[in-house]
Design an enzyme around this catalytic site. Structure first.
Site, mmCIF file in Angstrom:
data_model
loop_
_atom_site.group_PDB
_atom_site.id
_atom_site.type_symbol
_atom_site.label_atom_id
_atom_site.label_comp_id
_atom_site.label_asym_id
_atom_site.label_seq_id
_atom_site.Cartn_x
_atom_site.Cartn_y
_atom_site.Cartn_z
ATOM 1 N N GLN A 158 7.239 -3.821 -0.084
ATOM 2 C CA GLN A 158 6.154 -3.599 -1.034
ATOM 3 C C GLN A 158 5.810 -4.881 -1.779
ATOM 4 O O GLN A 158 4.639 -5.194 -2.008
ATOM 5 C CB GLN A 158 6.563 -2.519 -2.024
ATOM 6 C CG GLN A 158 5.414 -1.972 -2.835
ATOM 7 C CD GLN A 158 4.375 -1.284 -1.966
ATOM 8 O OE1 GLN A 158 4.709 -0.661 -0.973
ATOM 9 N NE2 GLN A 158 3.108 -1.411 -2.328
ATOM 10 N N HIS B 37 3.300 -7.557 -0.419
ATOM 11 C CA HIS B 37 1.869 -7.255 -0.364
ATOM 12 C C HIS B 37 1.053 -8.256 -1.160
ATOM 13 O O HIS B 37 0.029 -8.759 -0.709
ATOM 14 C CB HIS B 37 1.601 -5.855 -0.923
ATOM 15 C CG HIS B 37 1.534 -4.787 0.114
ATOM 16 N ND1 HIS B 37 0.557 -4.723 1.059
ATOM 17 C CD2 HIS B 37 2.338 -3.723 0.341
ATOM 18 C CE1 HIS B 37 0.748 -3.674 1.837
ATOM 19 N NE2 HIS B 37 1.832 -3.054 1.413
ATOM 20 N N GLU C 195 2.184 5.021 -6.447
ATOM 21 C CA GLU C 195 1.377 5.073 -5.219
ATOM 22 C C GLU C 195 2.227 5.571 -4.048
ATOM 23 O O GLU C 195 1.832 6.472 -3.307
ATOM 24 C CB GLU C 195 0.832 3.672 -4.917
ATOM 25 C CG GLU C 195 0.035 3.594 -3.627
ATOM 26 C CD GLU C 195 -0.336 2.167 -3.267
ATOM 27 O OE1 GLU C 195 -1.157 1.982 -2.343
ATOM 28 O OE2 GLU C 195 0.198 1.221 -3.883
ATOM 29 N N HIS C 196 3.396 4.960 -3.859
ATOM 30 C CA HIS C 196 4.344 5.389 -2.831
ATOM 31 C C HIS C 196 5.627 5.854 -3.507
ATOM 32 O O HIS C 196 6.170 5.129 -4.345
ATOM 33 C CB HIS C 196 4.692 4.235 -1.876
ATOM 34 C CG HIS C 196 3.498 3.551 -1.287
ATOM 35 N ND1 HIS C 196 2.953 2.386 -1.836
ATOM 36 C CD2 HIS C 196 2.741 3.849 -0.204
ATOM 37 C CE1 HIS C 196 1.920 2.013 -1.107
ATOM 38 N NE2 HIS C 196 1.760 2.877 -0.104
ATOM 39 N N ASP D 48 2.391 3.122 6.328
ATOM 40 C CA ASP D 48 1.433 2.012 6.394
ATOM 41 C C ASP D 48 0.832 1.884 7.782
ATOM 42 O O ASP D 48 -0.350 1.547 7.929
ATOM 43 C CB ASP D 48 2.132 0.695 6.030
ATOM 44 C CG ASP D 48 2.304 0.509 4.534
ATOM 45 O OD1 ASP D 48 1.656 1.258 3.770
ATOM 46 O OD2 ASP D 48 3.079 -0.366 4.131
#
Length: 495
Positions: A309, A312, A378-379, A412
């Site tokens: 993550q 990103h 978000e996740h 993803d």
């Protein structure tokens, strides 16, 4: 005797020192972590609150307004002209695209990428790369089609007739795929395939400086038009359309009814400006993951997921919530070890993102779940004993990944559910991109038997007058079999 006395003195000193150590060391239930050796900043539940931040950067908003105005030189000159219907000027677009680096300044090519170029990009891939794109396309398509089948037209009886709703796709969908730090062909598949599954007859894709793999994904997904521009100019073009230009050999690009897909701060700002003229999926902020882990978690896997993550973007955020202080310490050590193994620029990006990432030790699983629900990540990954039971108790998130083997990275790259998910706590009230973003659910009603509808007519007359809306009441009275409309009484009185 002297030696015995000395021994006793030493023992007394040692016991005194041990006592001091015990009383000055925080007890284990205070969950103290040595912050000098951590990658994830230690925080307590009390320290953390949901920060509702405006995802629209003020400077980017001002710049995006200027770009949208420049794209449409013939539109009204009023300051709030985001709802003007004029299309984008192709020459103005080309000027902006070259100035901002979407297209090389000496390039004579168009801002459009042909279907033949996308096909060529796909043909030039290795057989394994082709198969990967086709596999992901198929899984995303199957899931999106299942979503589409879950909502159907409805028709029910009402007094004197019927009412219902119809489900239909919007005419044209606009999809944005980022093209900055890394090419993201997965975003092409997630957006374009979903629009197609919803039934949109026309799909426009925009991506700045598209890599060959991005064009190949556009071919597989079935985009009708590919714009090689990004930022606010891309959003403006999809929102307002682009005029045809014979001189540039460019066909007309229709205005899109809905625009979806994540992007940089100018994309987000421009989406906020065109929202209302067309629909948008969301205003995305920095990406984030929260992992709930207990003593059973595999610390190597947890660390790998946090790093995935963090790479990103420098503003991405990785959060670890656990009931076990030892797990957090071990994950920190693993993060430090694994992040140093990344190549550049991934390593520097991840390390910067980790400076704003953090860990929280909670007293029990109830507190872990409460912390996650407060942040609405978000996740959300659940790496615990009885992970399904824990997952069932979680309420707020964008995408949920249950158990050690359900890696967020699988989401993803096309397990099926969409990877375009709500950020910044918005998972409290909305979900991720789906076919529903491209569908219109429109209601209808019909009266076939005027007599059977009279109770409904009388209720409408009464309610309208309770609200003070006399025109509404008279419109209902015009359908009555027993009441004389007030406007007829007024006319008769004047005669």
């Amino acid at each position: 005797q002297q030696s015995t006395t000395a021994i006793r003195g030493v023992c007394s000193m040692i016991l005194h020192l041990l006592f001091l150590l015990i009383v000055t060391t925080p007890p284990i239930n205070s969950f103290s972590i040595n912050s000098s050796s951590t990658m994830l900043t230690p925080r307590t539940s009390a320290d953390v609150s949901l920060e509702i931040k405006d995802p629209v950067d003020p400077t980017a908003l001002t710049q995006s307004k200027a770009i949208l105005s420049e794209l449409r030189p013939n539109s009204s000159s009023t300051s709030d002209d985001s709802l003007s219907s004029s299309s984008c000027n192709p020459k103005a677009l080309l000027t902006i695209a070259k100035r901002l680096g979407d297209i090389p300044k000496d390039d004579t090519a168009s801002y459009l990428v042909s279907k033949e170029q996308c096909q060529e990009a796909f043909d030039n891939l290795s057989s394994e790369e082709k198969q990967t794109l086709l596999n992901i396309h198929q899984r995303v398509k199957v899931f999106a089609e299942a979503q589409r089948k879950s909502v159907v037209d409805v028709s029910i009886e009402i007094p004197g007739g019927r009412a219902g709703h119809t489900v239909s796709p919007c005419r044209a969908a606009g999809c944005y795929a980022p093209g900055g730090r890394y090419p993201l062909p997965s975003s092409v598949l997630m957006t374009v395939v979903t629009a197609r599954a919803a039934g949109c007859p026309y799909v426009v894709l925009a991506s700045p400086r598209p890599a060959p793999i991005t064009l190949a994904a556009a071919h597989v997904a079935g985009a009708d038009i590919v714009l090689c521009v990004g930022g606010a100019q891309a959003i403006g073009c999809m929102a307002y359309g682009i005029e045809a230009c014979e001189e540039l050999g460019a066909a007309e690009v229709p205005a899109c009814d809905v625009i979806v897909g994540p992007g940089n701060k100018w994309v987000t700002a421009a989406k906020s400006l065109v929202n209302g003229y067309c629909g948008i999926d969301m205003l995305a902020g920095p990406s984030e993951v929260l992992v709930i882990a207990d003593h059973t978690a595999d610390v190597e896997i947890v660390a790998a997921d946090l790093i995935a993550q963090a790479e990103h973007d420098v503003v991405a955020r990785a959060i670890l919530v656990s009931t076990d202080v030892d797990v957090i310490a071990k994950v920190n050590a693993e993060v430090e070890r694994q992040v140093d193994c990344l190549p550049e620029p991934n390593r520097s990006t991840a390390k910067e993102a980790l400076t704003q990432s953090f860990s929280i030790v909670c007293k029990d699983m109830d507190e872990c779940i409460a912390m996650s629900d407060k942040l609405a990540p978000e996740h959300l990954e659940i790496q615990t004993e009885n992970s399904q039971e824990v997952a069932d108790r979680c309420a707020n998130y964008g995408g949920l990944f249950i158990g050690t083997h359900a890696a967020e990275v699988l989401g993803d790259y096309g397990a099926g559910p969409n990877h375009t998910l709500p950020t910044g706590g918005t998972g409290r009230y909305t979900g991720g991109l789906s076919v529903f973003n491209f569908l219109r659910i429109r209601t209808w009603m019909r009266i076939d038997n005027k007599k059977e509808s009279q109770d409904m007519v009388e209720d409408s007359v009464r309610m309208a007058r309770l609200e003070g809306l006399e025109g509404h009441a008279r419109a209902a009275e015009a359908r009555s079999l027993t009441l004389t409309p007030a406007y007829k009484k007024a006319n008769n009185g004047s005669n």
